[in-house]
Design an enzyme around this catalytic site. Structure first.
Site, mmCIF file in Angstrom:
data_model
loop_
_atom_site.group_PDB
_atom_site.id
_atom_site.type_symbol
_atom_site.label_atom_id
_atom_site.label_comp_id
_atom_site.label_asym_id
_atom_site.label_seq_id
_atom_site.Cartn_x
_atom_site.Cartn_y
_atom_site.Cartn_z
ATOM 1 N N ASP A 162 0.998 -1.063 -0.143
ATOM 2 C CA ASP A 162 -0.078 -0.108 -0.021
ATOM 3 C C ASP A 162 0.859 1.237 -0.079
ATOM 4 O O ASP A 162 2.145 1.138 0.032
ATOM 5 C CB ASP A 162 -0.900 0.014 1.198
ATOM 6 N N GLU B 235 -9.365 7.645 5.534
ATOM 7 C CA GLU B 235 -8.405 7.083 6.307
ATOM 8 C C GLU B 235 -8.065 7.499 7.458
ATOM 9 O O GLU B 235 -8.940 7.816 8.260
ATOM 10 C CB GLU B 235 -6.795 6.945 5.473
#
Length: 620
Positions: free
Chosen positions: A313, A504
């Site tokens: 990621d 996030e």
């Protein structure tokens, strides 16, 4: 007289000749293998033969380049061919100057053309996030975020949405989608709850597999289940990012939970054809998952038999340790095949090359990573010009599908004989921050990473607009703060309230609840309407235990996307919803986190359990 009668002169000449011969040997040993007899571009040959032929002709640096995933704004275009970059990513908000399908295609085509200009002509993968439709370009269809689809619990609906997302992605020319999320959220304080289908592994398994099938129905598009593994069960306060609280935190290393809950969704996604899997940013126990050979090589590639490639990621590898070289070595040795850097590609190539020459990374590990990546590229048809770029965004068919998904995803949590609304109402009053706010409806990952607050998305329909269209013969009044000049009493007051967009760790929230302004709007509305319906637009359950008894009806609308009229379809009984909570709705923060079976701390039941939802049909 002999030609070389002077022995010192002879020795000098022979020494020079030896140096030249050695230099020539080094040159030819390090020069790239020839391509004049290459066959890997021959589409008639078996895939294995093409992969093997190409791999045998690549230099170490070219193989390392294929392992690099680079953010599109961080390098000059010519470096794509110079370094043989394997993939390019548009990070959140990484759009072209002209943010239209034509602008996207032109941008991606320029990267693709540059990659084909490299010595080996290996085409890049171009990756984007499409978490709820192709939300990177205005005018696209924005579907409910995954948490809403988890409430609908319909695999066929999810597969149709994934197919529509693939079609709109093709309009932009992208070849790689970083979806679906197979996380299992157990704590509503996490800022990524809405990206997951459910905290139920079975629901996530079924819907995740359907999403993969839908995306990869287009043979030239690559799906990417994420985030392997254990994301969603991080402990509050364990984040390795100083700006966050739970995102990028630590998940307890529980072997029973690993096999009972975390692995089944990934196993099902692999069986459905997934050929790329993204690692999480969390830790498994004390170590970052991207550094775990056990999880990546032994479990994912070994036990689950995954033959595609593993990608890290955003900046995930460099979170492993303070030393970037050591972090890179740890991740690649653990089994990461492609590294989302996303910036330091020159450093990455240098570090991996140095590590191979020192023996810290084996040549075989680099070959394995490059082979996995190349195999997927061949299977997608990238070498053979099979990209199906074109098509349209925001088509009537896709918007109709999104509207259906909105209606199916709503969860009726309370209904004291209020819903569905009769068609002979005299006056409706609407209030709240989310009633006329497209940005709140669509949430984050929409053109910008953190989303954009306000009414800005072309072609979208707000919930208020949907109500007005459905009740065209009724006087529908709107005041955001719930204060109306007329002192009479309306038949019904509808408060549409919720959360501003977030993504996030920036969405980590120690106490997720309604804002003071929204609570005040509800109270104001109660003074001018006989009954009160509250609609919560949010990426997660909010703490509403004290307020709930004062409301006559309550609907969780999640983040419904661009088609707000789907909410009105349920309110006025033109569609049916059987939506169920995809995770428990806690009565207090003290109940968090829930375990993966849905039970709260101390055994106190949640306000609403997972699976709760009142069916609502047109018949009253």
């Amino acid at each position: 007289m002999p030609l070389f009668h002077n022995q010192p002169y002879l020795r000098t000449l022979l020494l020079c000749a030896g140096i030249l011969a050695a230099a020539a040997l080094v040159f030819f040993r390090n020069s790239p293998p020839p391509l004049d007899d290459a066959v890997y571009m021959d589409a008639s040959l078996p895939l294995d033969a093409r992969v093997a032929d190409l791999l045998a002709r690549m230099t170490l640096e070219e193989k390392i380049g294929q392992m690099a995933l680079v953010e599109k704004n961080s390098m000059p275009l010519h470096d794509v061919s110079k370094y043989g970059i394997g993939a390019v990513v548009s990070g959140g908000g990484g759009k072209p100057d002209e943010n239209t399908p034509e602008g996207w295609r032109a941008m991606i085509d320029s990267f693709l053309a540059e990659s084909k200009a490299s010595r080996t002509g290996i085409p890049i993968l171009y990756g984007v996030d499409a978490n709820h439709g192709q939300g990177n370009v205005p005018g696209a269809t924005i579907f409910p975020h995954q948490i809403g689809l988890g409430a609908a619990r319909d695999a066929s609906l999810v597969e149709r949405i994934a197919r529509a997302t693939a079609e709109e992605s093709r309009a932009l020319g992208t070849s790689w989608i970083f979806s679906p999320s197979l996380d299992l959220p157990t704590d509503i304080r996490w800022g990524r709850v809405y990206e997951a289908f459910s905290s139920d592994a079975q629901v996530t398994m079924e819907l995740g597999a359907a999403f993969v099938r839908g995306l990869e129905n287009d043979p030239s598009l690559l799906a990417t289940p994420k985030h392997f593994v254990g994301a969603g069960s991080m402990q509050w306060g364990s984040s390795s990012n100083k700006n966050f609280s739970i995102d990028q935190g630590a998940t307890p290393a529980d072997e029973t939970a690993l096999r009972a809950f975390y692995l089944p969704p990934f196993r099902s996604a692999i069986e459905s054809g997934a050929e790329a899997i993204m690692m999480g940013l969390n830790s498994w126990g004390d170590a970052k998952v991207s550094a775990s050979r056990y999880l990546i090589t032994d479990v994912l590639k070994g036990e689950l038999g995954f033959t595609g490639f593993v990608v890290s990621d955003w900046y995930g590898v460099y979170e492993i340790s303070p030393n970037k070289h050591d972090s890179t070595v740890a991740a690649i040795n653990a089994g990461v095949d492609m590294v989302m850097l996303p910036y330091e590609y020159k450093l990455f190539v240098r570090d991996v090359r140095h590590a191979v020459r020192r023996g810290d990374i084996t040549q075989a590990r680099v070959d394995d990573a490059a082979e996995r990546i190349l195999r997927v590229k061949f299977e997608l048809g990238l070498f053979d010009g099979q990209l199906s770029a074109g098509g349209e965004i925001g088509t009537p068919a896709h918007r109709a599908l999104a509207r259906e998904a909105v209606a199916r995803s709503l969860v009726v949590l309370k209904n004291d004989d209020v819903l569905p609304l009769p068609n002979n109402l005299r006056k409706i009053r609407v209030a709240g921050s989310a009633a006329d706010n497209i940005g709140m409806q669509v949430g984050a990952w929409t053109v910008e990473w953190q989303g954009i607050d306000g009414n800005w998305l072309p072609g979208a329909t707000s919930i208020l607009a949907g109500i007005r269209a459905a009740a065209s013969s009724t006087d529908v009044q709107y005041a955001k703060d719930g204060r109306f000049a007329e002192k009479d009493i309306a038949d019904i007051g509808i408060a549409v309230v919720g959360e501003k967009p977030y993504a996030e760790g920036w969405g980590d929230n120690a106490n997720p609840r309604l804002t003071d302004d929204d609570l005040a709007a509800i109270r104001n509305l109660q003074g001018s309407a006989r009954e009160i319906l509250v609609i919560i637009v949010s990426g997660r359950p909010l703490i509403i235990t004290e307020e709930l008894p004062n409301w006559d009806a309550l609907i969780a609308a999640w983040l419904p996307g661009s088609e707000g009229a789907g909410v009105a379809d349920i309110l006025f009984g033109t569609a049916t919803t059987t939506g169920e909570l995809p995770l428990p709705w806690p009565r207090s923060i003290e109940q968090l986190p829930f375990d993966l079976a849905g039970f709260s701390k101390g055994g106190t039941p949640p306000l609403f359990p997972i699976g709760f939802g009142l069916p609502l049909t047109p018949e009253r």
